[in-house]
Design a protein around this motif. Structure first.
Motif, PDB file in Angstrom:
ATOM      1  N   LEU A 165       0.826  -1.205   0.000  1.00 30.10           N
ATOM      2  CA  LEU A 165       0.000   0.000   0.000  1.00 30.10           C
ATOM      3  C   LEU A 165       0.862   1.258   0.000  1.00 30.10           C
ATOM      4  O   LEU A 165       0.695   2.148  -0.822  1.00 30.10           O
ATOM      5  CB  LEU A 165      -0.920   0.016   1.229  1.00 30.10           C
ATOM      6  N   PHE A 166       1.776   1.314   0.959  1.00 29.78           N
ATOM      7  CA  PHE A 166       2.710   2.432   1.053  1.00 29.78           C
ATOM      8  C   PHE A 166       3.863   2.035   1.971  1.00 29.78           C
ATOM      9  O   PHE A 166       3.799   1.019   2.678  1.00 29.78           O
ATOM     10  CB  PHE A 166       2.025   3.707   1.572  1.00 29.78           C
ATOM     11  N   HIS A 207       6.862  12.262  -0.130  1.00 29.17           N
ATOM     12  CA  HIS A 207       7.266  12.950   1.101  1.00 29.17           C
ATOM     13  C   HIS A 207       8.617  12.362   1.496  1.00 29.17           C
ATOM     14  O   HIS A 207       8.969  11.265   1.074  1.00 29.17           O
ATOM     15  CB  HIS A 207       6.217  12.696   2.199  1.00 29.17           C
ATOM     16  N   ARG A 208       9.365  13.069   2.300  1.00 33.75           N
ATOM     17  CA  ARG A 208      10.652  12.526   2.751  1.00 33.75           C
ATOM     18  C   ARG A 208      10.477  11.207   3.496  1.00 33.75           C
ATOM     19  O   ARG A 208      11.395  10.393   3.534  1.00 33.75           O
ATOM     20  CB  ARG A 208      11.365  13.537   3.654  1.00 33.75           C
ATOM     21  N   SER A 209       9.291  10.987   4.037  1.00 34.61           N
ATOM     22  CA  SER A 209       9.066   9.788   4.840  1.00 34.61           C
ATOM     23  C   SER A 209       8.113   8.782   4.203  1.00 34.61           C
ATOM     24  O   SER A 209       7.854   7.738   4.807  1.00 34.61           O
ATOM     25  CB  SER A 209       8.506  10.174   6.228  1.00 34.61           C
ATOM     26  N   PHE A 210       7.600   9.058   2.991  1.00 31.27           N
ATOM     27  CA  PHE A 210       6.576   8.175   2.425  1.00 31.27           C
ATOM     28  C   PHE A 210       6.775   7.910   0.927  1.00 31.27           C
ATOM     29  O   PHE A 210       7.079   8.816   0.154  1.00 31.27           O
ATOM     30  CB  PHE A 210       5.176   8.763   2.615  1.00 31.27           C
ATOM     31  N   ILE A 211       6.568   6.646   0.565  1.00 28.38           N
ATOM     32  CA  ILE A 211       6.418   6.218  -0.827  1.00 28.38           C
ATOM     33  C   ILE A 211       5.059   5.543  -0.913  1.00 28.38           C
ATOM     34  O   ILE A 211       4.694   4.752  -0.039  1.00 28.38           O
ATOM     35  CB  ILE A 211       7.519   5.222  -1.236  1.00 28.38           C
ATOM     36  N   ASN A 223      -3.690  18.405  -0.716  1.00 29.65           N
ATOM     37  CA  ASN A 223      -2.297  17.934  -0.645  1.00 29.65           C
ATOM     38  C   ASN A 223      -2.114  16.801   0.354  1.00 29.65           C
ATOM     39  O   ASN A 223      -1.073  16.699   1.026  1.00 29.65           O
ATOM     40  CB  ASN A 223      -1.350  19.090  -0.317  1.00 29.65           C
ATOM     41  N   GLU A 224      -3.121  15.949   0.435  1.00 27.82           N
ATOM     42  CA  GLU A 224      -3.046  14.745   1.239  1.00 27.82           C
ATOM     43  C   GLU A 224      -3.558  13.563   0.424  1.00 27.82           C
ATOM     44  O   GLU A 224      -4.477  13.700  -0.387  1.00 27.82           O
ATOM     45  CB  GLU A 224      -3.889  14.882   2.514  1.00 27.82           C
ATOM     46  N   ILE A 225      -2.942  12.410   0.633  1.00 32.01           N
ATOM     47  CA  ILE A 225      -3.307  11.189  -0.083  1.00 32.01           C
ATOM     48  C   ILE A 225      -4.024  10.265   0.896  1.00 32.01           C
ATOM     49  O   ILE A 225      -3.561  10.050   2.023  1.00 32.01           O
ATOM     50  CB  ILE A 225      -2.057  10.490  -0.642  1.00 32.01           C
ATOM     51  N   TYR A 226      -5.147   9.710   0.450  1.00 33.04           N
ATOM     52  CA  TYR A 226      -5.921   8.802   1.285  1.00 33.04           C
ATOM     53  C   TYR A 226      -5.780   7.379   0.742  1.00 33.04           C
ATOM     54  O   TYR A 226      -6.131   7.099  -0.409  1.00 33.04           O
ATOM     55  CB  TYR A 226      -7.389   9.218   1.305  1.00 33.04           C
ATOM     56  N   ILE A 227      -5.245   6.505   1.589  1.00 31.84           N
ATOM     57  CA  ILE A 227      -5.152   5.080   1.271  1.00 31.84           C
ATOM     58  C   ILE A 227      -5.809   4.342   2.427  1.00 31.84           C
ATOM     59  O   ILE A 227      -5.234   4.246   3.518  1.00 31.84           O
ATOM     60  CB  ILE A 227      -3.697   4.622   1.094  1.00 31.84           C
ATOM     61  N   GLY A 228      -7.015   3.856   2.201  1.00 29.36           N
ATOM     62  CA  GLY A 228      -7.770   3.277   3.297  1.00 29.36           C
ATOM     63  C   GLY A 228      -7.999   4.341   4.357  1.00 29.36           C
ATOM     64  O   GLY A 228      -8.444   5.452   4.072  1.00 29.36           O
ATOM     65  N   LYS A 229      -7.661   4.039   5.617  1.00 32.02           N
ATOM     66  CA  LYS A 229      -7.828   4.988   6.711  1.00 32.02           C
ATOM     67  C   LYS A 229      -6.589   5.851   6.923  1.00 32.02           C
ATOM     68  O   LYS A 229      -6.589   6.741   7.783  1.00 32.02           O
ATOM     69  CB  LYS A 229      -8.145   4.235   8.003  1.00 32.02           C
ATOM     70  N   ILE A 231      -3.883   8.700   6.112  1.00 31.27           N
ATOM     71  CA  ILE A 231      -3.742   9.984   5.424  1.00 31.27           C
ATOM     72  C   ILE A 231      -2.256  10.300   5.333  1.00 31.27           C
ATOM     73  O   ILE A 231      -1.561  10.382   6.349  1.00 31.27           O
ATOM     74  CB  ILE A 231      -4.474  11.108   6.176  1.00 31.27           C
ATOM     75  N   ILE A 232      -1.758  10.449   4.103  1.00 28.36           N
ATOM     76  CA  ILE A 232      -0.326  10.653   3.859  1.00 28.36           C
ATOM     77  C   ILE A 232      -0.109  12.055   3.291  1.00 28.36           C
ATOM     78  O   ILE A 232      -0.722  12.410   2.271  1.00 28.36           O
ATOM     79  CB  ILE A 232       0.213   9.588   2.887  1.00 28.36           C
ATOM     80  N   PRO A 233       0.726  12.871   3.920  1.00 29.03           N
ATOM     81  CA  PRO A 233       0.968  14.231   3.418  1.00 29.03           C
ATOM     82  C   PRO A 233       1.821  14.206   2.150  1.00 29.03           C
ATOM     83  O   PRO A 233       2.648  13.318   1.948  1.00 29.03           O
ATOM     84  CB  PRO A 233       1.720  14.889   4.572  1.00 29.03           C
ATOM     85  N   ILE A 234       1.603  15.204   1.301  1.00 25.98           N
ATOM     86  CA  ILE A 234       2.434  15.394   0.111  1.00 25.98           C
ATOM     87  C   ILE A 234       3.412  16.520   0.434  1.00 25.98           C
ATOM     88  O   ILE A 234       3.007  17.652   0.686  1.00 25.98           O
ATOM     89  CB  ILE A 234       1.592  15.756  -1.123  1.00 25.98           C
ATOM     90  N   GLY A 235       4.696  16.225   0.446  1.00 24.93           N
ATOM     91  CA  GLY A 235       5.711  17.218   0.774  1.00 24.93           C
ATOM     92  C   GLY A 235       5.804  18.297  -0.291  1.00 24.93           C
ATOM     93  O   GLY A 235       5.605  18.036  -1.486  1.00 24.93           O
TER      94      GLY A 235
END
Length: 250
Positions: A165-166, A207-211, A223-229, A231-235
């Motif tokens: 997923l990420f 993001h520096r912390s997310f793929i 500027n946020e990505i939703y994968i299931g529950k 929420i991943i920020p976009i740097g």
């Protein structure tokens, strides 16, 4: 497994000769790197670029596995174009300490080779690459069944790319979140190193912390990505590349 089962230039070249290119507009430093490459077993000098604009063509023509890239000539757009074309060579950035501290880059730089260049530092950097390659068992890209073997704690776990997923970076570790699993897999690779193992057409760093896996994105808002529950920020420094990829897939 034949050589055709491995994706080329993904940061995981085959264990034969490694083709190297130098991106450097300083003739003296370029000649020195060429000399070091020639003196090192399993390395082959495949060409030189004076500007970042020449890199894509040189990589695709020579099927370069490693790029020795002067920090002054780094261009994230070139790396994005390479990724979108299925190429992901290992990038060694040439810089002195002041340049390294002054110019941050969002490119997936595997390691830094500090000036003034010495053969001892060069060999140490190549040793890091060899350790990285030997620590990774292999990536098998059989048609419709791509997967990777991951060392996690005392196990070697087979993970299908379609199930990821990420990924979340945690300093020297990466947490890999999988479809249908409540707990992530923890692997002793930092996020940049682990990114070399992922198919670039399926995953993107946001993001520096997310793929994230493009196929598992449910929605994007503010500027946020939703994968299931989750929420991943976009740097900020990743927005342009991310939205360009979204536009290409719209």
């Amino acid at each position: 497994m034949t050589s055709h089962d491995l994706r080329p230039l993904k940061g995981l070249p085959s264990m034969g000769v490694l083709n190297c290119i130098v991106v450097e507009d300083n003739n003296k430093q370029s000649a020195l790197l060429k000399e070091y490459i020639a003196k090192t077993p399993r390395l082959n000098f495949a060409g030189r670029c004076d500007t970042a604009g020449e890199v894509f063509q040189q990589v695709t023509l020579s099927r370069a596995d490693i790029i020795f890239w002067d920090i002054r000539l780094l261009d994230n757009r070139v790396m994005l174009r390479l990724r979108e074309s299925g190429y992901y060579p290992i990038v060694i950035c040439i810089a002195d300490k002041q340049e390294q501290d002054k110019k941050e880059t969002d490119m997936d730089v595997f390691s830094y080779l500090n000036r003034p260049l010495s053969f001892e530092r060069f060999l140490s950097t190549i040793s890091k690459i060899q350790d990285y390659l030997s620590a990774t068992i292999y990536i098998h890209h059989a048609r419709n069944k791509p997967f990777v073997f991951i060392k996690s704690e005392y196990k070697i776990i087979k993970v299908k790319f379609e199930d990821i997923l990420f990924c979340e970076g945690m300093k020297d570790y990466t947490q890999i979140y999988l479809k249908g699993k409540s707990d992530p897999i923890l692997t002793l690779n930092n996020l940049k190193s682990f990114s070399f193992k992922l198919p670039p057409e399926e995953f993107i760093r946001v993001h520096r912390s997310f793929i994230v896996s493009l196929s598992h994105i449910d929605s994007i808002a503010r500027n946020e990505i939703y994968i299931g529950k989750k929420i991943i920020p976009i740097g900020d420094s990743f927005k342009d590349d991310f939205y360009q990829v979204i536009e290409w897939n719209s």
